[in-house]
Design a protein around this motif. Sequence first.
Motif, PDB file in Angstrom:
ATOM      1  N   ILE A 260       1.023  -1.311   0.021  1.00 10.37           N
ATOM      2  CA  ILE A 260       0.049  -0.057   0.153  1.00 10.37           C
ATOM      3  C   ILE A 260       0.735   1.277  -0.057  1.00 10.37           C
ATOM      4  O   ILE A 260       0.650   2.137  -0.747  1.00 10.37           O
ATOM      5  CB  ILE A 260      -1.035  -0.028   1.337  1.00 10.37           C
ATOM      6  N   LEU A 261       1.789   1.224   1.083  1.00 10.11           N
ATOM      7  CA  LEU A 261       2.811   2.425   1.095  1.00 10.11           C
ATOM      8  C   LEU A 261       4.029   1.841   1.592  1.00 10.11           C
ATOM      9  O   LEU A 261       4.244   0.444   1.787  1.00 10.11           O
ATOM     10  CB  LEU A 261       2.335   3.222   2.207  1.00 10.11           C
ATOM     11  N   PRO A 262       5.167   2.560   1.381  1.00  5.49           N
ATOM     12  CA  PRO A 262       6.572   2.001   1.581  1.00  5.49           C
ATOM     13  C   PRO A 262       6.444   1.610   3.147  1.00  5.49           C
ATOM     14  O   PRO A 262       6.045   2.222   4.045  1.00  5.49           O
ATOM     15  CB  PRO A 262       7.368   2.857   1.606  1.00  5.49           C
ATOM     16  N   GLY A 263       6.554   0.105   3.475  1.00  6.97           N
ATOM     17  CA  GLY A 263       6.718  -0.445   4.838  1.00  6.97           C
ATOM     18  C   GLY A 263       5.269  -0.795   5.453  1.00  6.97           C
ATOM     19  O   GLY A 263       4.758  -1.010   6.339  1.00  6.97           O
ATOM     20  N   VAL A 264       4.054  -0.618   4.453  1.00  8.82           N
ATOM     21  CA  VAL A 264       2.790  -1.133   4.840  1.00  8.82           C
ATOM     22  C   VAL A 264       2.302  -2.331   3.682  1.00  8.82           C
ATOM     23  O   VAL A 264       2.331  -1.764   2.625  1.00  8.82           O
ATOM     24  CB  VAL A 264       1.924   0.023   4.907  1.00  8.82           C
ATOM     25  N   ARG A 265       1.900  -3.186   4.316  1.00 10.77           N
ATOM     26  CA  ARG A 265       1.343  -4.177   3.313  1.00 10.77           C
ATOM     27  C   ARG A 265       0.026  -4.746   3.573  1.00 10.77           C
ATOM     28  O   ARG A 265      -0.368  -4.861   5.079  1.00 10.77           O
ATOM     29  CB  ARG A 265       2.141  -5.561   3.334  1.00 10.77           C
ATOM     30  N   LEU A 266      -0.916  -4.843   2.761  1.00 15.88           N
ATOM     31  CA  LEU A 266      -2.377  -5.642   3.103  1.00 15.88           C
ATOM     32  C   LEU A 266      -2.141  -7.119   2.458  1.00 15.88           C
ATOM     33  O   LEU A 266      -1.756  -7.350   1.172  1.00 15.88           O
ATOM     34  CB  LEU A 266      -3.488  -4.822   2.385  1.00 15.88           C
ATOM     35  N   ASN A 267      -2.305  -7.954   3.254  1.00 14.29           N
ATOM     36  CA  ASN A 267      -2.451  -9.544   3.106  1.00 14.29           C
ATOM     37  C   ASN A 267      -3.895  -9.897   3.234  1.00 14.29           C
ATOM     38  O   ASN A 267      -4.593  -9.611   4.198  1.00 14.29           O
ATOM     39  CB  ASN A 267      -1.326 -10.061   4.009  1.00 14.29           C
ATOM     40  N   ILE A 268      -4.162 -10.751   1.992  1.00 13.08           N
ATOM     41  CA  ILE A 268      -5.489 -11.255   2.003  1.00 13.08           C
ATOM     42  C   ILE A 268      -5.246 -12.754   1.629  1.00 13.08           C
ATOM     43  O   ILE A 268      -4.643 -13.103   0.928  1.00 13.08           O
ATOM     44  CB  ILE A 268      -6.179 -10.534   0.781  1.00 13.08           C
ATOM     45  N   ASN A 269      -6.067 -13.354   2.628  1.00 16.33           N
ATOM     46  CA  ASN A 269      -6.301 -14.869   2.265  1.00 16.33           C
ATOM     47  C   ASN A 269      -7.763 -15.373   2.472  1.00 16.33           C
ATOM     48  O   ASN A 269      -8.819 -14.563   2.439  1.00 16.33           O
ATOM     49  CB  ASN A 269      -5.538 -15.860   3.423  1.00 16.33           C
ATOM     50  N   ARG A 270      -8.084 -16.558   2.256  1.00 22.67           N
ATOM     51  CA  ARG A 270      -9.596 -17.009   2.172  1.00 22.67           C
ATOM     52  C   ARG A 270     -10.330 -16.800   3.239  1.00 22.67           C
ATOM     53  O   ARG A 270     -11.479 -16.429   3.116  1.00 22.67           O
ATOM     54  CB  ARG A 270      -9.568 -18.594   2.033  1.00 22.67           C
ATOM     55  N   HIS A 271      -9.865 -16.589   4.523  1.00 19.08           N
ATOM     56  CA  HIS A 271     -10.488 -16.608   5.685  1.00 19.08           C
ATOM     57  C   HIS A 271     -10.430 -15.159   6.430  1.00 19.08           C
ATOM     58  O   HIS A 271     -11.202 -14.891   7.409  1.00 19.08           O
ATOM     59  CB  HIS A 271     -10.119 -17.394   6.917  1.00 19.08           C
ATOM     60  N   SER A 272      -9.337 -14.381   6.177  1.00 15.90           N
ATOM     61  CA  SER A 272      -9.194 -13.009   6.853  1.00 15.90           C
ATOM     62  C   SER A 272      -8.247 -12.147   5.968  1.00 15.90           C
ATOM     63  O   SER A 272      -7.871 -12.361   4.688  1.00 15.90           O
ATOM     64  CB  SER A 272      -8.601 -13.271   8.167  1.00 15.90           C
ATOM     65  N   TRP A 273      -8.110 -10.962   6.237  1.00 15.18           N
ATOM     66  CA  TRP A 273      -7.084  -9.973   5.953  1.00 15.18           C
ATOM     67  C   TRP A 273      -6.159  -9.245   7.164  1.00 15.18           C
ATOM     68  O   TRP A 273      -6.634  -9.492   8.164  1.00 15.18           O
ATOM     69  CB  TRP A 273      -7.679  -8.722   5.194  1.00 15.18           C
ATOM     70  N   SER A 274      -5.201  -8.912   6.767  1.00 15.15           N
ATOM     71  CA  SER A 274      -4.213  -8.438   7.866  1.00 15.15           C
ATOM     72  C   SER A 274      -3.434  -7.051   7.211  1.00 15.15           C
ATOM     73  O   SER A 274      -3.294  -7.179   5.964  1.00 15.15           O
ATOM     74  CB  SER A 274      -3.368  -9.272   8.531  1.00 15.15           C
ATOM     75  N   ILE A 275      -3.189  -6.378   8.171  1.00 15.63           N
ATOM     76  CA  ILE A 275      -2.065  -5.237   7.879  1.00 15.63           C
ATOM     77  C   ILE A 275      -0.992  -5.376   8.494  1.00 15.63           C
ATOM     78  O   ILE A 275      -0.794  -5.532   9.666  1.00 15.63           O
ATOM     79  CB  ILE A 275      -2.757  -3.866   8.307  1.00 15.63           C
ATOM     80  N   THR A 276       0.299  -5.398   7.731  1.00 13.84           N
ATOM     81  CA  THR A 276       1.648  -5.411   8.160  1.00 13.84           C
ATOM     82  C   THR A 276       2.349  -4.119   8.174  1.00 13.84           C
ATOM     83  O   THR A 276       2.621  -3.637   7.176  1.00 13.84           O
ATOM     84  CB  THR A 276       2.382  -6.532   7.697  1.00 13.84           C
ATOM     85  N   THR A 277       2.898  -3.792   9.267  1.00  9.49           N
ATOM     86  CA  THR A 277       3.843  -2.607   9.209  1.00  9.49           C
ATOM     87  C   THR A 277       5.429  -2.766   9.438  1.00  9.49           C
ATOM     88  O   THR A 277       5.622  -3.647  10.374  1.00  9.49           O
ATOM     89  CB  THR A 277       3.264  -1.387   9.905  1.00  9.49           C
ATOM     90  N   GLY A 278       6.209  -2.426   8.822  1.00 10.47           N
ATOM     91  CA  GLY A 278       7.507  -2.367   9.174  1.00 10.47           C
ATOM     92  C   GLY A 278       8.447  -2.887   7.881  1.00 10.47           C
ATOM     93  O   GLY A 278       7.878  -3.481   6.914  1.00 10.47           O
ATOM     94  N   GLY A 279       9.468  -2.819   7.880  1.00 16.78           N
ATOM     95  CA  GLY A 279      10.423  -3.168   6.414  1.00 16.78           C
ATOM     96  C   GLY A 279      10.774  -4.531   6.590  1.00 16.78           C
ATOM     97  O   GLY A 279      10.209  -5.494   7.280  1.00 16.78           O
ATOM     98  N   LYS A 280      11.451  -5.026   5.672  1.00 16.89           N
ATOM     99  CA  LYS A 280      12.084  -6.253   5.500  1.00 16.89           C
ATOM    100  C   LYS A 280      12.737  -6.698   6.638  1.00 16.89           C
ATOM    101  O   LYS A 280      12.903  -7.956   6.977  1.00 16.89           O
ATOM    102  CB  LYS A 280      12.635  -6.377   3.925  1.00 16.89           C
ATOM    103  N   HIS A 281      13.751  -5.739   7.175  1.00 16.98           N
ATOM    104  CA  HIS A 281      14.670  -6.179   8.210  1.00 16.98           C
ATOM    105  C   HIS A 281      13.981  -5.152   9.492  1.00 16.98           C
ATOM    106  O   HIS A 281      13.554  -3.985   9.161  1.00 16.98           O
ATOM    107  CB  HIS A 281      16.109  -5.917   8.117  1.00 16.98           C
ATOM    108  N   GLY A 282      14.180  -5.482  10.374  1.00 18.98           N
ATOM    109  CA  GLY A 282      13.808  -4.825  11.629  1.00 18.98           C
ATOM    110  C   GLY A 282      12.389  -5.258  12.327  1.00 18.98           C
ATOM    111  O   GLY A 282      12.085  -6.397  11.838  1.00 18.98           O
ATOM    112  N   PRO A 283      11.792  -4.695  13.113  1.00 15.25           N
ATOM    113  CA  PRO A 283      10.567  -5.158  13.607  1.00 15.25           C
ATOM    114  C   PRO A 283       9.352  -5.076  12.820  1.00 15.25           C
ATOM    115  O   PRO A 283       9.250  -4.206  11.897  1.00 15.25           O
ATOM    116  CB  PRO A 283      10.393  -4.154  14.985  1.00 15.25           C
ATOM    117  N   HIS A 284       8.543  -6.111  12.833  1.00 17.56           N
ATOM    118  CA  HIS A 284       7.149  -5.985  12.121  1.00 17.56           C
ATOM    119  C   HIS A 284       5.946  -6.191  12.961  1.00 17.56           C
ATOM    120  O   HIS A 284       6.250  -6.769  13.981  1.00 17.56           O
ATOM    121  CB  HIS A 284       7.080  -7.222  11.250  1.00 17.56           C
ATOM    122  N   HIS A 285       4.922  -5.370  12.910  1.00 19.49           N
ATOM    123  CA  HIS A 285       3.759  -5.324  13.570  1.00 19.49           C
ATOM    124  C   HIS A 285       2.534  -5.966  12.522  1.00 19.49           C
ATOM    125  O   HIS A 285       2.303  -4.951  11.477  1.00 19.49           O
ATOM    126  CB  HIS A 285       3.266  -4.244  14.284  1.00 19.49           C
TER     127      HIS A 285
END
Length: 66
Positions: A11-36
């Motif tokens: 979506i934005l640098p460091g922000v991803r929208l993940n979708i699967n069959r049962h739910s969706w999620s938002i992930t923040t953080g880069g490739k290295h370092g902390p992820h939430h």
Amino acid sequence: MAITFRKSFRILPGVRLNINRHSWSITTGGKHGPHHTSSSTGRRTSSMDLPGPFGWRRTTTRRRRG
């Protein structure tokens, strides 16, 4: 064999929208370092890659009422 579906959108640098069959999620953080990650099912995960083959992860789940 079960059929699976998973798609991830940047979506934005460091922000991803993940979708699967049962739910969706938002992930923040880069490739290295902390992820939430916050999921539509109430699961929240914090993780971090550490040097070498090490990593850290903590997951909490929201309680359902009723």
